[in-house]
Design an enzyme around this catalytic site. Structure first.
Site, mmCIF file in Angstrom:
data_model
loop_
_atom_site.group_PDB
_atom_site.id
_atom_site.type_symbol
_atom_site.label_atom_id
_atom_site.label_comp_id
_atom_site.label_asym_id
_atom_site.label_seq_id
_atom_site.Cartn_x
_atom_site.Cartn_y
_atom_site.Cartn_z
ATOM 1 N N ARG A 69 0.841 -1.201 0.000
ATOM 2 C CA ARG A 69 0.000 0.000 0.000
ATOM 3 C C ARG A 69 0.862 1.230 0.000
ATOM 4 N NH1 ARG A 69 -5.391 -1.531 2.640
ATOM 5 N NH2 ARG A 69 -6.070 -2.292 0.658
ATOM 6 N N ASP A 76 -3.574 -1.569 -7.126
ATOM 7 C CA ASP A 76 -4.105 -2.132 -5.888
ATOM 8 C C ASP A 76 -5.511 -2.718 -6.106
ATOM 9 O OD1 ASP A 76 -5.037 -2.675 -3.380
ATOM 10 O OD2 ASP A 76 -4.503 -0.748 -2.511
ATOM 11 N N SER A 132 -8.061 -2.869 -3.126
ATOM 12 C CA SER A 132 -8.822 -1.631 -2.921
ATOM 13 C C SER A 132 -9.877 -1.432 -4.001
ATOM 14 C CB SER A 132 -7.888 -0.419 -2.905
ATOM 15 O OG SER A 132 -7.070 -0.468 -1.771
ATOM 16 N N TYR A 142 -3.068 -1.163 7.829
ATOM 17 C CA TYR A 142 -4.046 -2.156 8.277
ATOM 18 C C TYR A 142 -4.229 -2.083 9.795
ATOM 19 C CZ TYR A 142 -3.702 -4.400 3.698
ATOM 20 O OH TYR A 142 -3.738 -4.673 2.357
ATOM 21 N N GLN A 169 -0.722 2.376 -5.903
ATOM 22 C CA GLN A 169 -2.184 2.559 -5.802
ATOM 23 C C GLN A 169 -2.925 2.125 -7.061
ATOM 24 O OE1 GLN A 169 -2.855 6.592 -4.557
ATOM 25 N NE2 GLN A 169 -3.386 5.969 -2.500
HETATM 26 P P1 NAD Z 1 -9.165 -3.968 5.629
HETATM 27 O O1 NAD Z 1 -9.998 -4.487 4.506
HETATM 28 O O2 NAD Z 1 -8.020 -4.798 6.101
HETATM 29 O O3 NAD Z 1 -10.136 -3.699 6.883
HETATM 30 C C1 NAD Z 1 -11.308 -2.934 6.769
HETATM 31 C C2 NAD Z 1 -11.449 -2.025 7.945
HETATM 32 O O4 NAD Z 1 -11.775 -2.770 9.120
HETATM 33 C C3 NAD Z 1 -10.189 -1.238 8.295
HETATM 34 O O5 NAD Z 1 -10.460 0.140 8.252
HETATM 35 C C4 NAD Z 1 -9.834 -1.721 9.694
HETATM 36 O O6 NAD Z 1 -9.251 -0.707 10.487
HETATM 37 C C5 NAD Z 1 -11.195 -2.122 10.213
HETATM 38 N N1 NAD Z 1 -11.187 -2.981 11.417
HETATM 39 C C6 NAD Z 1 -10.367 -3.998 11.749
HETATM 40 N N2 NAD Z 1 -10.712 -4.519 12.938
HETATM 41 C C7 NAD Z 1 -11.791 -3.824 13.369
HETATM 42 C C8 NAD Z 1 -12.637 -3.892 14.515
HETATM 43 N N3 NAD Z 1 -12.429 -4.759 15.498
HETATM 44 N N4 NAD Z 1 -13.651 -3.009 14.582
HETATM 45 C C9 NAD Z 1 -13.880 -2.093 13.640
HETATM 46 N N5 NAD Z 1 -13.141 -1.984 12.526
HETATM 47 C C10 NAD Z 1 -12.103 -2.833 12.391
HETATM 48 O O7 NAD Z 1 -8.588 -2.539 5.312
HETATM 49 P P2 NAD Z 1 -8.644 -1.668 3.980
HETATM 50 O O8 NAD Z 1 -9.985 -1.115 3.830
HETATM 51 O O9 NAD Z 1 -8.153 -2.478 2.836
HETATM 52 O O10 NAD Z 1 -7.579 -0.514 4.252
HETATM 53 C C11 NAD Z 1 -7.146 -0.066 5.478
HETATM 54 C C12 NAD Z 1 -6.536 1.325 5.319
HETATM 55 O O11 NAD Z 1 -5.483 1.336 4.361
HETATM 56 C C13 NAD Z 1 -7.522 2.367 4.850
HETATM 57 O O12 NAD Z 1 -7.422 3.490 5.672
HETATM 58 C C14 NAD Z 1 -7.112 2.725 3.466
HETATM 59 O O13 NAD Z 1 -7.390 4.045 3.151
HETATM 60 C C15 NAD Z 1 -5.633 2.471 3.523
HETATM 61 N N6 NAD Z 1 -5.140 2.175 2.164
HETATM 62 C C16 NAD Z 1 -4.016 2.822 1.730
HETATM 63 C C17 NAD Z 1 -3.545 2.568 0.448
HETATM 64 C C18 NAD Z 1 -2.339 3.261 -0.078
HETATM 65 O O14 NAD Z 1 -1.796 4.088 0.602
HETATM 66 N N7 NAD Z 1 -1.886 2.936 -1.275
HETATM 67 C C19 NAD Z 1 -4.184 1.655 -0.376
HETATM 68 C C20 NAD Z 1 -5.318 1.002 0.116
HETATM 69 C C21 NAD Z 1 -5.776 1.281 1.409
#
Ligand code: NAD
Length: 376
Positions: free
Chosen positions: A121, A129, A132, A227, A126
């Site tokens: 990430r 990805d 995402s 994450y 991006q």
């Molecule tokens: P994910 O699919 O692993 O998880 C989904 C969400 O569940 C996350 O926000 C996580 O914090 C949340 N979660 C985990 N345990 C939990 C709990 N007990 N209760 C409530 N929520 C809980 O994560 P994702 O959506 O793929 O991405 C996580 C972060 O990474 C996001 O903020 C996203 O913006 C960021 N991201 C960055 C990039 C990049 O910089 N290139 C790319 C993709 C995502």
């Protein structure tokens, strides 16, 4: 370099890995592209459209045997590993944390495997990805499913026949999917609340016009990849207590909480669900990775004794397969173009590059990925 694209054979898979627009880009860059006959049928794309952009059409067995690079959405079935050309590059989702035998077989057959789940990430990555791009669509689908099943409308309605209050939607987990779910529910006019264990998310939730539910769990945080970290059993219990009150008032609860490479946390226990209103819809987006909701079942809609409906459908991006294929295909062509050598017209597998290092699982006969190597 011959790039071969295979039709998906996983039951219920409606996406395809490459669309003609991507073929066009790859062919213009000097690649030869061959696609299995019927590749795009699931999303209404005829073989002739692939041919128009410069692809040839071939049989599955020929593609497996001849391609220098194979593209698909789902992991390869184990019986399709041995027929692959030795030394070929295979790019798809792989589920590497749960597929020890498959990973060993790929290594044994000298296949260089790039796992789309493992694309790091970073800003540069991006555009590649796929986790995402697909999660974004899945988030949209969760809300549409819930809206269709809820015996209420989402928006506020003021009419001579009375005022209808907006539906209350609670989104648990506000990552990529959760944020899209919030935005979609807001667009439909619902009153939206959300919770996530990563404190950085609060501002993003609020910027979409939703209310962030405050539950003090003490130290939580996130990994360097963004994450969530696992909660302690005490923190998880505190979270459940905090959420129960919001769940009781909600018409729809959507859970999207995941822990990368691990089983999803159970957030909605039977006790919480028993206190919810009849007719409430729960959509468990994490059902395929163990489930956030006690009692949810993959590909089933369960109705509890108190009339709460739990939807546990898999492959949510596959329900909007045209756009899911378009986005996945773009992720793939962006990945290939990033490492395409224009002179030799080949994909350069630079194992020192940080994106390749993160996503390459097997290479030259061994498992090379540190995270996957360390799975017990
Ligand atoms: P994910 O699919 O692993 O998880 C989904 C969400 O569940 C996350 O926000 C996580 O914090 C949340 N979660 C985990 N345990 C939990 C709990 N007990 N209760 C409530 N929520 C809980 O994560 P994702 O959506 O793929 O991405 C996580 C972060 O990474 C996001 O903020 C996203 O913006 C960021 N991201 C960055 C990039 C990049 O910089 N290139 C790319 C993709 C995502």
């Amino acid at each position: 370099m011959l790039i071969g694209v295979l039709k998906e054979i996983y039951l219920g898979e409606t996406r395809c890995a490459l669309i003609p627009l991507s073929v066009d880009r790859l062919v213009k860059g000097g690649a030869q592209v061959t696609v299995e006959s019927g590749l795009g049928a699931c999303v209404g794309i005829f073989d002739s459209e692939y041919q128009k952009t410069g692809a040839s059409i071939d049989s599955r067995s020929n593609i497996l045997k001849n391609a220098d690079m194979i593209l698909r959405v789902r992991k390869p079935p184990i019986e399709e590993v041995a027929p692959l050309k030795k030394g070929c590059i295979h790019i798809s989702f792989l589920d590497p944390f749960n597929e020890k035998t498959l990973v060993a077989e790929l290594a044994k057959n000298n296949i260089s495997v790039i796992s789309m789940e493992m694309i790091p990430r970073t800003t540069r990555a991006q555009k590649m990805d796929a986790l995402s791009s697909q999660a974004n669509l899945a988030g949209y689908v969760t809300v549409i499913l819930a809206a269709e099943r809820l015996p209420k409308i989402f928006p506020l309605l003021m009419t001579p026949a009375g005022t209808i209050q907006p539906a209350r939607v609670f989104i648990i987990g506000a990552g990529v999917a959760g944020l899209q779910a919030i935005a979609t529910a807001k667009r439909l006019g619902a009153r939206v609340e959300a919770f996530d264990t990563r404190p950085v998310v609060k501002e993003q939730v609020q910027s979409l016009g939703a209310k962030f539910v405050e539950i003090d769990l003490g130290e939580t945080g996130q990994t360097t990849q963004g994450y969530a970290k696992s909660l302690t059993p005490e923190q998880l219990q505190k979270q459940r207590n905090g959420m129960a009150r919001v769940c009781m008032q909600s018409d729809v609860v959507i859970t999207t909480a995941q822990l990368f490479g691990r089983k999803a946390p159970v957030l909605l226990t039977k006790d919480i669900i028993a206190q919810m209103k009849p007719g409430t819809i729960i959509v468990d987006m994490a059902v395929e990775s163990g489930g956030n909701v006690e009692g949810s079942k993959v590909n089933e809609e369960v109705t509890t004794a108190n009339g709460v409906r739990i939807i546990g459908l898999d492959n949510l991006p596959g329900r909007v397969a045209v756009h899911a294929s378009q986005m996945y295909s773009a992720n793939l062509h962006n990945l290939i173009e990033e490492y395409w050598d224009k002179d030799s017209k080949t994909f350069k597998l630079n194992i020192e590059d940080e994106i390749i290092k993160g996503a390459l699982i097997t290479h030259q006969g061994t498992v090379v990925n540190e995270m996957v190597k360390n799975i017990k």
